[in-house]
Write an enzyme that holds these catalytic residues in place. Structure first.
Site, PDB file in Angstrom:
ATOM      1  N   HIS A 202      57.887   5.591  47.030  1.00  0.00           N
ATOM      2  CA  HIS A 202      57.191   5.151  48.024  1.00  0.00           C
ATOM      3  C   HIS A 202      57.344   6.032  49.252  1.00  0.00           C
ATOM      4  O   HIS A 202      57.540   7.304  48.765  1.00  0.00           O
ATOM      5  CB  HIS A 202      57.936   3.693  48.798  1.00  0.00           C
ATOM      6  CG  HIS A 202      59.261   4.573  49.035  1.00  0.00           C
ATOM      7  ND1 HIS A 202      60.000   4.261  48.552  1.00  0.00           N
ATOM      8  CD2 HIS A 202      60.432   4.684  50.555  1.00  0.00           C
ATOM      9  CE1 HIS A 202      61.289   4.699  49.378  1.00  0.00           C
ATOM     10  NE2 HIS A 202      61.065   4.957  50.687  1.00  0.00           N
TER      11      HIS A 202
ATOM     12  N   ARG B 139      56.804   5.912  59.780  1.00  0.00           N
ATOM     13  CA  ARG B 139      58.312   5.229  61.069  1.00  0.00           C
ATOM     14  C   ARG B 139      57.405   4.920  61.838  1.00  0.00           C
ATOM     15  O   ARG B 139      56.109   5.757  62.183  1.00  0.00           O
ATOM     16  CB  ARG B 139      59.333   5.780  62.147  1.00  0.00           C
ATOM     17  CG  ARG B 139      60.577   6.829  61.410  1.00  0.00           C
ATOM     18  CD  ARG B 139      61.706   8.170  62.048  1.00  0.00           C
ATOM     19  NE  ARG B 139      62.230   8.435  60.756  1.00  0.00           N
ATOM     20  CZ  ARG B 139      62.203   9.366  60.618  1.00  0.00           C
ATOM     21  NH1 ARG B 139      61.498  10.203  60.158  1.00  0.00           N
ATOM     22  NH2 ARG B 139      63.458  10.380  59.964  1.00  0.00           N
TER      23      ARG B 139
ATOM     24  N   GLU C  86      57.003   2.487  52.233  1.00  0.00           N
ATOM     25  CA  GLU C  86      57.788   1.697  53.313  1.00  0.00           C
ATOM     26  C   GLU C  86      58.258   2.502  55.176  1.00  0.00           C
ATOM     27  O   GLU C  86      57.579   3.564  55.500  1.00  0.00           O
ATOM     28  CB  GLU C  86      59.213   2.670  53.112  1.00  0.00           C
ATOM     29  CG  GLU C  86      60.442   2.310  53.697  1.00  0.00           C
ATOM     30  CD  GLU C  86      61.667   3.541  53.970  1.00  0.00           C
ATOM     31  OE1 GLU C  86      62.579   3.224  54.828  1.00  0.00           O
ATOM     32  OE2 GLU C  86      61.778   3.841  52.478  1.00  0.00           O
TER      33      GLU C  86
ATOM     34  N   ASN D   7      62.855   1.518  64.181  1.00  0.00           N
ATOM     35  CA  ASN D   7      64.769   1.652  64.286  1.00  0.00           C
ATOM     36  C   ASN D   7      64.396   0.956  66.269  1.00  0.00           C
ATOM     37  O   ASN D   7      63.331   1.077  66.697  1.00  0.00           O
ATOM     38  CB  ASN D   7      64.721   2.728  64.883  1.00  0.00           C
ATOM     39  CG  ASN D   7      64.649   3.679  63.238  1.00  0.00           C
ATOM     40  OD1 ASN D   7      65.706   3.507  62.487  1.00  0.00           O
ATOM     41  ND2 ASN D   7      63.786   4.734  63.370  1.00  0.00           N
TER      42      ASN D   7
ATOM     43  N   HIS E  29      48.860  12.354  55.038  1.00  0.00           N
ATOM     44  CA  HIS E  29      48.215  11.282  55.105  1.00  0.00           C
ATOM     45  C   HIS E  29      48.573  10.659  53.887  1.00  0.00           C
ATOM     46  O   HIS E  29      48.840  11.083  52.697  1.00  0.00           O
ATOM     47  CB  HIS E  29      46.040  11.369  55.229  1.00  0.00           C
ATOM     48  CG  HIS E  29      45.588  11.789  54.095  1.00  0.00           C
ATOM     49  ND1 HIS E  29      45.968  13.667  53.519  1.00  0.00           N
ATOM     50  CD2 HIS E  29      45.442  12.102  52.661  1.00  0.00           C
ATOM     51  CE1 HIS E  29      45.379  13.549  52.298  1.00  0.00           C
ATOM     52  NE2 HIS E  29      44.983  12.303  51.769  1.00  0.00           N
TER      53      HIS E  29
ATOM     54  N   GLU F 275      43.161   8.058  54.094  1.00  0.00           N
ATOM     55  CA  GLU F 275      42.766   8.671  54.083  1.00  0.00           C
ATOM     56  C   GLU F 275      42.283   7.246  52.312  1.00  0.00           C
ATOM     57  O   GLU F 275      42.820   7.053  51.709  1.00  0.00           O
ATOM     58  CB  GLU F 275      42.710   9.604  52.930  1.00  0.00           C
ATOM     59  CG  GLU F 275      41.629   9.875  51.849  1.00  0.00           C
ATOM     60  CD  GLU F 275      41.955  10.995  51.689  1.00  0.00           C
ATOM     61  OE1 GLU F 275      41.046  12.157  50.376  1.00  0.00           O
ATOM     62  OE2 GLU F 275      42.908  11.595  51.164  1.00  0.00           O
TER      63      GLU F 275
END
Length: 137
Positions: free
Chosen positions: A5, A9, A54, A58, A72, A115
């Site tokens: 993956h 964030r 993923e 936070n 990207h 992209e």
């Protein structure tokens, strides 16, 4: 070696999930960590669940800077024109339109560059050609 993956964030998981759902991804699993005060959300394209994004949220963060060291994410799409049209209808800015019938770039709500690649090339089509010629998209 096997690709698992890419982690990014995110400040607003709801907006980011909506963005990736517009691209065709679906949530595959989610983990909330009370002690660490974060949530991990995994997304994948149906039929390609091994290639995941993923999203890390936070809970106490106050905003992330725009780090340019991240390049990207890239996804192959069935119809680049239809995909870009659907994104535009949802208010997503097309940073680089699919003027060549092959490639486009969009940004997530957290400014992650995505992209989009057509398998092969579609014939040039409006309004993408006009948008590329005028610089307005």
């Amino acid at each position: 070696m096997k690709y698992l993956h890419t982690m990014i964030r995110v400040s607003d998981p709801i907006a980011t999930i909506r963005f990736f759902e517009l691209l065709g991804l679906r949530e595959t699993k989610r983990f909330d960590n009370e002690a660490g005060r974060y949530t991990l959300i995994f997304l994948a394209a149906p039929g390609d669940e091994d290639a995941q994004v993923e999203l890390t949220h936070n809970w106490d963060e106050a905003g992330y800077g725009e780090g340019r060291n991240f390049g990207h994410l890239a996804y192959r799409v069935d119809d680049i024109y239809a995909t870009c049209h659907r994104l535009m209808e949802a208010g997503i800015t097309i940073n680089r339109p699919p003027r060549d019938g092959h490639m486009a770039f969009v940004r997530s709500p957290d400014n992650i560059s995505v992209e989009l690649l057509q398998d092969g090339r579609l014939d040039p089509a409006e309004p993408w050609q006009s948008m590329a010629n005028t610089g307005h998209w």
